[in-house]
Design a protein around this motif. Structure first.
Motif, mmCIF file in Angstrom:
data_model
loop_
_atom_site.group_PDB
_atom_site.id
_atom_site.type_symbol
_atom_site.label_atom_id
_atom_site.label_comp_id
_atom_site.label_asym_id
_atom_site.label_seq_id
_atom_site.Cartn_x
_atom_site.Cartn_y
_atom_site.Cartn_z
ATOM 1 N N SER A 182 -24.618 -17.314 -55.182
ATOM 2 C CA SER A 182 -25.004 -18.720 -55.091
ATOM 3 C C SER A 182 -26.515 -18.896 -55.094
ATOM 4 C CB SER A 182 -24.428 -19.343 -53.815
ATOM 5 O OG SER A 182 -24.940 -20.649 -53.619
ATOM 6 N N LEU A 183 -27.004 -19.782 -55.972
ATOM 7 C CA LEU A 183 -28.441 -20.070 -56.024
ATOM 8 C C LEU A 183 -28.867 -21.077 -54.973
ATOM 9 C CD1 LEU A 183 -29.045 -20.174 -59.884
ATOM 10 C CD2 LEU A 183 -29.367 -18.277 -58.283
ATOM 11 N N ALA A 184 -27.936 -21.460 -54.092
ATOM 12 C CA ALA A 184 -28.291 -22.361 -52.998
ATOM 13 C C ALA A 184 -29.159 -21.653 -51.963
ATOM 14 C CB ALA A 184 -27.027 -22.901 -52.327
ATOM 15 N N PHE A 185 -29.110 -20.315 -51.950
ATOM 16 C CA PHE A 185 -29.856 -19.547 -50.968
ATOM 17 C C PHE A 185 -31.124 -18.970 -51.602
ATOM 18 C CE2 PHE A 185 -25.327 -19.039 -49.695
ATOM 19 C CZ PHE A 185 -25.386 -19.836 -48.547
ATOM 20 N N ALA A 186 -32.230 -19.068 -50.853
ATOM 21 C CA ALA A 186 -33.533 -18.656 -51.385
ATOM 22 C C ALA A 186 -33.534 -17.187 -51.805
ATOM 23 C CB ALA A 186 -34.621 -18.923 -50.347
ATOM 24 N N ARG A 187 -32.921 -16.324 -50.987
ATOM 25 C CA ARG A 187 -32.935 -14.903 -51.323
ATOM 26 C C ARG A 187 -32.219 -14.642 -52.647
ATOM 27 N NH1 ARG A 187 -33.871 -9.989 -48.977
ATOM 28 N NH2 ARG A 187 -34.456 -10.977 -47.011
ATOM 29 N N ASN A 188 -31.140 -15.376 -52.892
ATOM 30 C CA ASN A 188 -30.428 -15.183 -54.158
ATOM 31 C C ASN A 188 -31.251 -15.664 -55.343
ATOM 32 O OD1 ASN A 188 -28.328 -14.147 -52.722
ATOM 33 N ND2 ASN A 188 -27.037 -15.962 -52.835
ATOM 34 N N ARG A 189 -32.021 -16.713 -55.144
ATOM 35 C CA ARG A 189 -32.895 -17.183 -56.241
ATOM 36 C C ARG A 189 -33.980 -16.154 -56.529
ATOM 37 N NH1 ARG A 189 -32.278 -22.048 -53.375
ATOM 38 N NH2 ARG A 189 -34.408 -22.026 -52.562
ATOM 39 N N ILE A 190 -34.497 -15.531 -55.466
ATOM 40 C CA ILE A 190 -35.458 -14.437 -55.653
ATOM 41 C C ILE A 190 -34.808 -13.309 -56.455
ATOM 42 C CG2 ILE A 190 -36.678 -12.573 -54.451
ATOM 43 C CD1 ILE A 190 -38.201 -15.104 -54.119
ATOM 44 N N ARG A 191 -33.591 -12.954 -56.072
ATOM 45 C CA ARG A 191 -32.897 -11.816 -56.675
ATOM 46 C C ARG A 191 -32.517 -12.087 -58.124
ATOM 47 N NH1 ARG A 191 -27.905 -10.609 -53.265
ATOM 48 N NH2 ARG A 191 -29.555 -10.015 -51.811
ATOM 49 N N ARG A 192 -32.050 -13.297 -58.407
ATOM 50 C CA ARG A 192 -31.445 -13.571 -59.718
ATOM 51 C C ARG A 192 -32.375 -14.286 -60.687
ATOM 52 N NH1 ARG A 192 -26.889 -11.439 -59.830
ATOM 53 N NH2 ARG A 192 -25.766 -11.038 -57.886
ATOM 54 N N MET A 193 -33.468 -14.847 -60.183
ATOM 55 C CA MET A 193 -34.366 -15.581 -61.074
ATOM 56 C C MET A 193 -35.778 -14.975 -61.103
ATOM 57 S SD MET A 193 -33.113 -19.450 -59.977
ATOM 58 C CE MET A 193 -34.278 -20.265 -61.064
ATOM 59 N N LEU A 194 -36.368 -14.806 -59.913
ATOM 60 C CA LEU A 194 -37.773 -14.396 -59.879
ATOM 61 C C LEU A 194 -37.945 -12.908 -60.205
ATOM 62 C CD1 LEU A 194 -40.644 -15.238 -59.468
ATOM 63 C CD2 LEU A 194 -40.337 -15.023 -56.985
ATOM 64 N N LEU A 195 -37.145 -12.057 -59.602
ATOM 65 C CA LEU A 195 -37.297 -10.627 -59.869
ATOM 66 C C LEU A 195 -37.055 -10.267 -61.336
ATOM 67 C CD1 LEU A 195 -35.888 -8.902 -56.674
ATOM 68 C CD2 LEU A 195 -38.152 -8.557 -57.682
#
Length: 449
Positions: A199-212
């Motif tokens: 889920s991209l609702a969580f900041a850590r997941n956005r880091i993992r799936r988008m930023l990294l």
């Protein structure tokens, strides 16, 4: 798998993860990282001489979360390990406290792990954070704003949140996520899948799936770069901790902790923050810091006067000194004629007057100088006092005597018909010396009622 277990073992020895550990509680969610943690720790238990207990907390965030609990129970039983389980309604708690799901889940999970550790008489709690988690944590903190302490990411050994007497260890910080999957495969375990990790609702997941992924286009080894940064920050932070430890106060009391100005003024900002946190813990005061408050504190220390609030803790500089402690409020009381001799209550304090010399701490007042009745009252702007035949403004005189502002707020003026004749609550040297032995003796005391 043997090479991976041996890598964790070397890391555990280097970081002394299991020094003195007799029983270790492993937090196991059922995902690949925590299952690998269970497998690796079971392989290392005899080498480091500890017993292993598995703990699983059901956050009740998914309809099928109970299946994770039953899975962990079954796997632990198959491996001959004791398993303790618990559950909590994280979503309900988050609504009640108006906090984020991630924050509340972490809080309840660590509360449960601490409870299990205490019940099982364990001294160490282990969690399955990996090198990939470390890279994500460092990047997340950079994005949100951090200093050297934050750049360390997750440290290998730390006090358990909510139960600082227990040790929290992270043995898998030397393994990548792909390697924990390999451990599970070698052990014949098929890990549970948590859809919330997508889920991209969580900041850590956005880091993992988008930023990294975007950063990997610039540096294919970005995770290694970030974990290397964390190690360098940890080394740098050791010096900041040493400087903070070397900054010792001149005085400690329930009302506050007093430092010489230079002792804090020369500290790096992060060392100053460590000192604030240390003294707040001593005073049992909450401390709330941010970049703005720390910047304001540095300005106060540079100019040597002023104050900054850090929640329940105040940093206040005056007369070459710095006080850390709760806010000091001025005394509020009605001007009152003193009982001579006797004791006169003034709200939270009282003034004792005697006609015979007392032990240290009593102020001698020459009877021959007194004109009319004596009154106790708060200090007023423009007050003056005669010192060695010279009439001075009380504020200037206290500055000469290097009496800090927090002491002045609690100072009681004793005045006769002509003005201030004594200052109570200040060091005795702030009072004019008597010219004769025919004196009254005064002392400011804390009310006992």
């Amino acid at each position: 798998m043997e090479e991976l277990v041996e890598r964790v073992a070397r890391f555990a020895e280097d970081e002394r993860l299991f020094r003195g550990a007799r029983r270790v509680v492993a937090g196991v969610s059922g995902g690949p990282d925590s299952l690998a943690l269970m497998v690796v720790l079971q392989a290392l238990a005899s080498r480091f001489r500890f017993e292993l207990v598995v703990a699983h907390f059901d956050h009740q965030l998914r309809p099928d979360s109970r299946e994770d609990l039953e899975f962990v129970r079954r796997v632990a039983a198959e491996r001959g390990l004791k398993c303790v389980t618990g559950e909590g309604d994280v979503a309900a708690r988050a609504r009640e406290t108006r906090r984020g799901i991630e924050e509340v889940a972490r809080e309840l999970r660590y509360q449960f792990l601490g409870f299990v550790a205490q019940r099982e008489r364990a001294d160490t709690v282990a969690v399955g954070h990996t090198a990939d988690d470390q890279a994500e944590t460092v990047l997340l903190r950079i994005v949100r704003g951090t200093g050297i302490r934050g750049l360390r990411g997750m440290v290998p050994v730390a006090p358990l949140p909510g139960a600082p007497a227990l040790r929290l260890v992270r043995p898998l910080l030397v393994l990548r996520r792909a390697e924990t999957l390999a451990v599970c495969q070698a052990a014949g375990l098929e890990a549970r899948r948590d859809p919330s990790n997508e889920s991209l609702a969580f900041a850590r997941n956005r880091i993992r799936r988008m930023l990294l992924p975007a950063l990997r286009e610039l540096n294919p080894a970005i995770e290694r770069a970030l974990t290397g940064l964390a190690r360098s920050a940890a080394e740098a932070f050791e010096e900041l901790e040493r400087l903070a430890l070397a900054a010792r106060p001149a005085e400690r009391s329930p009302e506050g902790v007093i430092f010489g100005l230079d002792a804090l003024r020369r500290l790096p900002t992060e060392s100053l923050l460590l000192v604030l946190e240390r003294e707040a813990a001593y005073l049992q005061q909450p401390v709330a810091s941010n970049a703005t408050r720390l910047e304001n504190a540095r300005r106060v220390l540079q100019c040597g006067q002023g104050e900054v609030s850090f929640g329940g803790l105040v940093l206040e500089a005056s007369c070459g000194l710095v006080r850390l402690g709760p806010a000091v409020q001025p005394l509020h009381f009605t001007p009152t004629v003193l009982e001579v001799p006797g004791v006169t209550p003034l709200g939270p304090v009282r003034v004792a007057v005697r006609t015979e010399p007392g032990p240290d701490g009593w102020v001698a007042l020459d009877r021959g100088r007194v004109r009319g009745v004596l009154r106790a009252r708060p200090l007023l702007p423009g007050d003056r006092i005669v010192v060695r035949g010279v009439r001075k403004k009380v504020s200037d005189w206290l500055t000469e005597q290097r009496v800090p502002r927090w002491t002045r707020r609690r100072t009681v003026a004793v005045a006769d018909a002509e003005g201030v004749v004594a200052l109570l609550g200040c060091p005795p040297s702030c009072n004019p010396p008597p010219a004769t032995d025919d004196c009254l003796y005064l002392r400011l005391e804390r009310s006992t009622g």
